[in-house]
Design a protein around this motif. Structure first.
Motif, mmCIF file in Angstrom:
data_model
loop_
_atom_site.group_PDB
_atom_site.id
_atom_site.type_symbol
_atom_site.label_atom_id
_atom_site.label_comp_id
_atom_site.label_asym_id
_atom_site.label_seq_id
_atom_site.Cartn_x
_atom_site.Cartn_y
_atom_site.Cartn_z
ATOM 1 N N HIS A 129 0.834 -1.204 0.000
ATOM 2 C CA HIS A 129 0.000 0.000 0.000
ATOM 3 C C HIS A 129 0.872 1.260 0.000
ATOM 4 C CE1 HIS A 129 -3.865 -2.163 1.528
ATOM 5 N NE2 HIS A 129 -3.397 -2.647 0.401
ATOM 6 N N GLY A 130 1.897 1.243 -0.824
ATOM 7 C CA GLY A 130 2.750 2.420 -1.009
ATOM 8 C C GLY A 130 3.814 2.615 0.056
ATOM 9 N N LYS A 131 3.801 1.800 1.107
ATOM 10 C CA LYS A 131 4.804 1.978 2.172
ATOM 11 C C LYS A 131 5.891 0.921 2.067
ATOM 12 C CE LYS A 131 2.286 4.617 5.493
ATOM 13 N NZ LYS A 131 2.010 4.794 6.913
ATOM 14 N N LYS A 132 7.114 1.355 2.324
ATOM 15 C CA LYS A 132 8.257 0.458 2.116
ATOM 16 C C LYS A 132 8.454 -0.472 3.306
ATOM 17 C CE LYS A 132 13.179 0.941 1.072
ATOM 18 N NZ LYS A 132 14.140 1.735 0.326
ATOM 19 N N LEU A 133 8.461 -1.776 3.021
ATOM 20 C CA LEU A 133 8.661 -2.782 4.068
ATOM 21 C C LEU A 133 10.081 -3.326 4.043
ATOM 22 C CD1 LEU A 133 5.499 -5.069 3.557
ATOM 23 C CD2 LEU A 133 5.649 -2.902 4.747
ATOM 24 N N VAL A 134 10.684 -3.310 2.849
ATOM 25 C CA VAL A 134 11.979 -3.984 2.658
ATOM 26 C C VAL A 134 12.880 -3.127 1.781
ATOM 27 C CG1 VAL A 134 13.109 -6.049 1.676
ATOM 28 C CG2 VAL A 134 10.828 -6.259 2.670
ATOM 29 N N TYR A 192 33.136 -11.167 -5.403
ATOM 30 C CA TYR A 192 31.981 -11.519 -4.579
ATOM 31 C C TYR A 192 30.953 -10.402 -4.649
ATOM 32 C CZ TYR A 192 34.156 -8.402 -1.120
ATOM 33 O OH TYR A 192 34.720 -7.324 -0.497
ATOM 34 N N ILE A 193 29.724 -10.761 -4.310
ATOM 35 C CA ILE A 193 28.713 -9.727 -4.090
ATOM 36 C C ILE A 193 28.154 -9.926 -2.685
ATOM 37 C CG2 ILE A 193 28.073 -9.486 -6.510
ATOM 38 C CD1 ILE A 193 25.476 -10.983 -5.903
ATOM 39 N N VAL A 194 27.685 -8.824 -2.130
ATOM 40 C CA VAL A 194 26.986 -8.890 -0.841
ATOM 41 C C VAL A 194 25.573 -8.386 -1.097
ATOM 42 C CG1 VAL A 194 26.816 -7.861 1.451
ATOM 43 C CG2 VAL A 194 29.046 -8.592 0.577
ATOM 44 N N ILE A 195 24.597 -9.224 -0.787
ATOM 45 C CA ILE A 195 23.204 -8.792 -0.896
ATOM 46 C C ILE A 195 22.714 -8.511 0.519
ATOM 47 C CG2 ILE A 195 20.869 -9.405 -1.633
ATOM 48 C CD1 ILE A 195 22.040 -11.224 -3.733
ATOM 49 N N GLY A 196 22.470 -7.239 0.813
ATOM 50 C CA GLY A 196 22.012 -6.839 2.152
ATOM 51 C C GLY A 196 20.510 -6.615 2.122
ATOM 52 N N ILE A 197 19.811 -7.261 3.037
ATOM 53 C CA ILE A 197 18.349 -7.200 3.033
ATOM 54 C C ILE A 197 17.875 -6.691 4.403
ATOM 55 C CG2 ILE A 197 16.220 -8.571 2.819
ATOM 56 C CD1 ILE A 197 17.909 -10.602 1.160
ATOM 57 N N GLY A 198 17.119 -5.621 4.385
ATOM 58 C CA GLY A 198 16.536 -5.097 5.624
ATOM 59 C C GLY A 198 15.023 -5.223 5.540
ATOM 60 N N ALA A 236 7.265 4.464 5.501
ATOM 61 C CA ALA A 236 7.695 3.105 5.861
ATOM 62 C C ALA A 236 6.558 2.324 6.503
ATOM 63 C CB ALA A 236 8.881 3.173 6.820
ATOM 64 N N GLY A 237 6.571 1.028 6.275
ATOM 65 C CA GLY A 237 5.593 0.132 6.906
ATOM 66 C C GLY A 237 6.313 -1.112 7.392
ATOM 67 N N SER A 238 5.552 -2.044 7.939
ATOM 68 C CA SER A 238 6.170 -3.272 8.441
ATOM 69 C C SER A 238 5.269 -4.464 8.118
ATOM 70 C CB SER A 238 6.346 -3.184 9.954
ATOM 71 O OG SER A 238 5.083 -3.273 10.583
ATOM 72 N N LEU A 239 5.832 -5.656 8.278
ATOM 73 C CA LEU A 239 5.032 -6.862 8.045
ATOM 74 C C LEU A 239 3.892 -6.936 9.060
ATOM 75 C CD1 LEU A 239 7.714 -9.626 7.310
ATOM 76 C CD2 LEU A 239 6.505 -8.122 5.727
#
Ligand code: BTN
Length: 328
Positions: free
Chosen positions: A182-187, A202-208, A226-229
């Motif tokens: 709904h338009g808010k960023k969770l990740v 190498y690559i580093v994939i960082g996930i927040g 911002a939103g959350s799960l």
């Protein structure tokens, strides 16, 4: 070994399992079992020890401990090696140090909190203690450096799928890899590359992932974006379930990429995109413009139609503009 002990105890449900039975199953001494159980208790596990019956797992701490994640994980590569930090500046920084020191492909780094969480375009990442997932994965893909931007799309597809499977919440992906509800960023996903001209080291994939936060727990400047799960699902969400599923989905999609290239990832990404078909504002390193996002190219660039021309966007910030109100 601790992951195996936890796995066995969890499989045993509410029952008790003797030290002897555990030692036989894992081919270790009973003293070793006792030492591991003691270490698990110190880490926060509630394990009841009965003199005749043995051990029973009563409570698991709400932490993304390496042994806990590994005891639940169903992967061959990702998370085979996990580093856990109660607190760290940035899991991506730790991942880069480990990668430079030669850590294994698929090594994962979890932190309970980050004191200097980093986002794209030199932004920060709000990382309060035990409220989110702060994860970095080191990969050593046999790909050309030019292909790596697509790994970012790959990660977004994997995280989208993990969230859907664990919570039932269907999110959307904003180019290149923000996950919105709904338009808010969770990740947010930050991919960093270490390469020679023609080969990736190498690559580093960082996930927040914002997991168990309410709107009023975000700083003022993030509240509207911002939103959350938890906010999306309407209830608390297990960080462990989401973290394990993210690693599993990422492994599945990564193996598919190594086997047959990125075309499947790109088509999955398109299906989940909230950018394609929208009016967007592109804020590039030197200029900004408005247009309509029409597709992503085979190299992952966003294609934006503006003033009758199609522009390729490979970097920068893309915001989705609300559709004009037809009545006004
Ligand atoms: C963004 O949307 O700008 C990307 C945010 C990425 C945040 C994650 S949290 C785990 C990892 N460690 C960091 O410092 N950043 C990434």
């Amino acid at each position: 070994m601790r992951a195996s002990i936890l796995h066995i105890l969890r499989q045993n449900g509410d029952g008790y399992l003797s030290g002897e039975a555990i030692s036989e199953k894992l081919s270790i001494s009973r003293t070793a079992v006792w030492k591991h159980i003691r270490a698990l208790k110190t880490a926060g596990y509630q394990i009841e020890a009965h003199p005749r019956l043995g051990y029973s797992l009563k409570q698991t701490p709400d932490k993304l401990l390496a042994a806990e994640v590994q005891s639940r994980l169903n992967t061959k590569l990702l998370g085979k090696k996990i580093h856990y930090f109660p607190s760290v500046d940035s899991t991506n920084n730790e991942a880069k140090k480990l990668a430079a020191a030669g850590c294994e492909d698929g090594t994962a780094i979890f932190a309970e909190e980050q004191t200097g969480g980093r986002g794209r375009i030199s932004r920060g990442w709000f990382s309060p203690k035990s409220k989110g997932i702060y994860l970095s994965v080191v990969l050593r893909p046999p790909l050309s450096p030019y292909e790596i931007s697509k790994c970012t799309l790959m990660a977004a597809v994997a995280v989208h799928e993990a969230i859907l499977r664990v919570t039932g919440v269907s999110t959307g992906i904003k180019w290149p890899n923000d996950i919105l509800y709904h338009g808010k960023k969770l990740v947010g996903i930050l991919t960093e590359l270490n390469a020679e001209i023609d080969a990736v080291n190498y690559i580093v994939i960082g996930i927040g992932i914002n997991v168990n936060l309410y709107e009023d727990e975000f700083p003022e400047e993030l509240k509207s974006i911002a939103g959350s799960l938890k906010m999306a699902a309407g209830h608390s969400v297990s960080r462990l379930d989401v973290a394990c599923r993210v690693l599993e989905e990422l492994e599945t999609v990564y193996q598919a990429v190594l086997k047959s290239g990125f075309s499947e990832v790109l088509s999955e990404w398109r299906k989940r995109s909230v950018t394609i078909g929208s009016e967007v504002r592109v804020q590039g390193p030197v200029s900004s413009f408005i247009g309509k996002a029409i597709d992503i190219a085979e190299d992952g660039a966003l294609l934006v139609e503006t003033e009758g021309k199609i522009k390729r966007v490979v970097a920068g910030d893309v915001s989705i503009r609300p559709l004009p109100n037809k009545d006004s």
